[in-house]
Design an enzyme around this catalytic site. Structure first.
Site, short mmCIF file in Angstrom:
data_model
loop_
_atom_site.label_atom_id
_atom_site.label_comp_id
_atom_site.label_asym_id
_atom_site.label_seq_id
_atom_site.Cartn_x
_atom_site.Cartn_y
_atom_site.Cartn_z
N ASP A 1 0.88 -1.17 0.00
CA ASP A 1 0.00 0.00 0.00
C ASP A 1 0.92 1.22 0.00
OD1 ASP A 1 0.93 0.31 2.58
OD2 ASP A 1 -1.05 0.51 3.50
N CYS B 1 3.41 -2.98 3.98
CA CYS B 1 2.57 -1.83 4.32
C CYS B 1 3.36 -1.04 5.37
CB CYS B 1 1.17 -2.24 4.76
SG CYS B 1 1.06 -3.15 6.30
N THR C 1 3.22 -1.13 8.67
CA THR C 1 3.68 -2.00 9.77
C THR C 1 3.85 -3.46 9.37
OG1 THR C 1 1.38 -2.46 10.32
CG2 THR C 1 2.41 -0.60 11.47
N HIS D 1 9.76 -23.91 9.66
CA HIS D 1 8.74 -24.50 10.54
C HIS D 1 7.32 -24.37 10.00
CE1 HIS D 1 11.28 -24.51 14.46
NE2 HIS D 1 12.05 -24.56 13.40
N HIS E 1 7.40 -30.72 11.51
CA HIS E 1 6.74 -29.46 11.13
C HIS E 1 5.64 -29.73 10.09
CE1 HIS E 1 9.81 -27.58 13.43
NE2 HIS E 1 10.76 -28.06 12.65
#
Ligand code: RB5
Length: 301
Positions: free
Chosen positions: A159, A216, A218, A249, A284
């Site tokens: 964004d 973005c 954050t 994992h 995993h």
């Protein structure tokens, strides 16, 4: 990193060693990085390849004289990126062992046929020759498909809060010969992160791209949105340890980053580690399978 194909049969003295030697010949001839090897589900260790198999391969200029049979074990299994069995029964048995592993029938992978490569064990030279010919016929298709699957295309998006970092990542991907598709945004003008996250996640979920990277401000909003798409395992990583672990994992297929959280230097290191780290499988795989099971129940009902 070179990729490996594991051919599996029963005794590892006839079909799978011939397949491995043929595959290695193509990989070498065509200059593809990769390696083929073989093992048997019920192999008695250390037996040479059947005399007939050795003779036919030698006629074709391939050396099977040094081959010694071996049973399939955990180490060989872990090493394989692709597993090809000679029979449907062998495939079904192996598929029960691990959900993360690509296991196909030889003819299925080569030409989309659910047919076995019959066991020539104890047969005449002609029986072996017919088997070798079946393997030789499928092998070029197998090697081409194997190499094609190695190509990783990355869906890229941001964004306005991640636009500048997305451009930097794009440049790095191009310099490092990664194939990618930029799904926007294409300027710093404000836009809504859920829309771009959905675009990128949908590309990956549809298999049109194998991985996705979204930026973005954050990394949080795009990760929340992307994780709502079936088949997406998006990981927000701002350190190298998490980036590596998210692949090993969690088999994360989408990376999210926050331009307002970390600098471009660290972001590029994270991208590099994340793209290069393979899924570790094993325990995993069982855990990732539980995520997929939950998703399947939720979306299918
Ligand atoms: C945009 O200001 C910001 O909210 C967005 O880029 C992102 O950080 C959302 O999680």
């Amino acid at each position: 990193m070179a990729k490996t194909i594991l051919f599996v049969c029963t005794g590892n003295t006839c079909r799978s060693p011939m397949a491995a030697v043929l595959a290695n010949d193509y990989l070498k001839k065509w200059g593809f990085k990769g390696q083929a090897f073989s093992a048997g589900l019920g192999a008695v260790p250390n037996l040479p390849a059947a005399k007939q198999a050795q003779k036919i391969m030698a006629e074709w200029g391939l050396d099977l004289s040094k081959h010694r049979s071996r049973a399939l074990n955990e180490e060989l299994w872990q090493k394989a990126d692709l597993v090809l069995t000679m029979t449907q029964a062998q495939k079904e048995y192996l598929q029960q062992l691990a959900v993360d592993k690509k296991v196909f029938l030889f003819k299925e992978y080569a030409q989309g046929e659910n047919k076995d490569v019959g066991d020539p064990f104890g047969g005449s030279e002609e029986v072996y020759r017919a088997c070798a010919q079946e393997l030789a016929e499928g092998m070029p298709k197998i090697i081409k498909r194997f190499r094609g699957e190695d190509v990783v295309k990355i869906a890229l998006g941001a964004d306005h809060g991640g636009f500048r970092l997305k451009e930097i990542i794009k440049e790095w991907l191009a310099e490092n010969n990664y194939e990618f598709e930029d799904l926007g945004t294409f300027s710093e003008e404000a836009c809504d992160y859920p829309e771009i996250a959905l675009k990128v996640a949908s590309k990956v979920a549809a298999g049109e791209c194998q991985r996705g990277i979204i930026v973005c401000g954050t990394g949080i909003g795009v990760s929340i949105m992307a994780n709502k798409v079936r088949g997406i395992r998006a990981a927000l990583c701002h350190d190298l340890f998490s980036a590596k672990a998210s692949r090993e994992h969690n088999q994360a297929n989408l990376l999210t980053l926050g331009e307002r959280v970390i600098g471009p230097g660290l972001a590029l290191e994270i991208v590099a580690v994340w793209l290069k780290t393979p899924f570790a499988g094993g325990r995993h795989a069982r855990r990732v399978a539980k995520i997929i099971d939950y998703e399947n129940q939720r979306f299918d009902n």
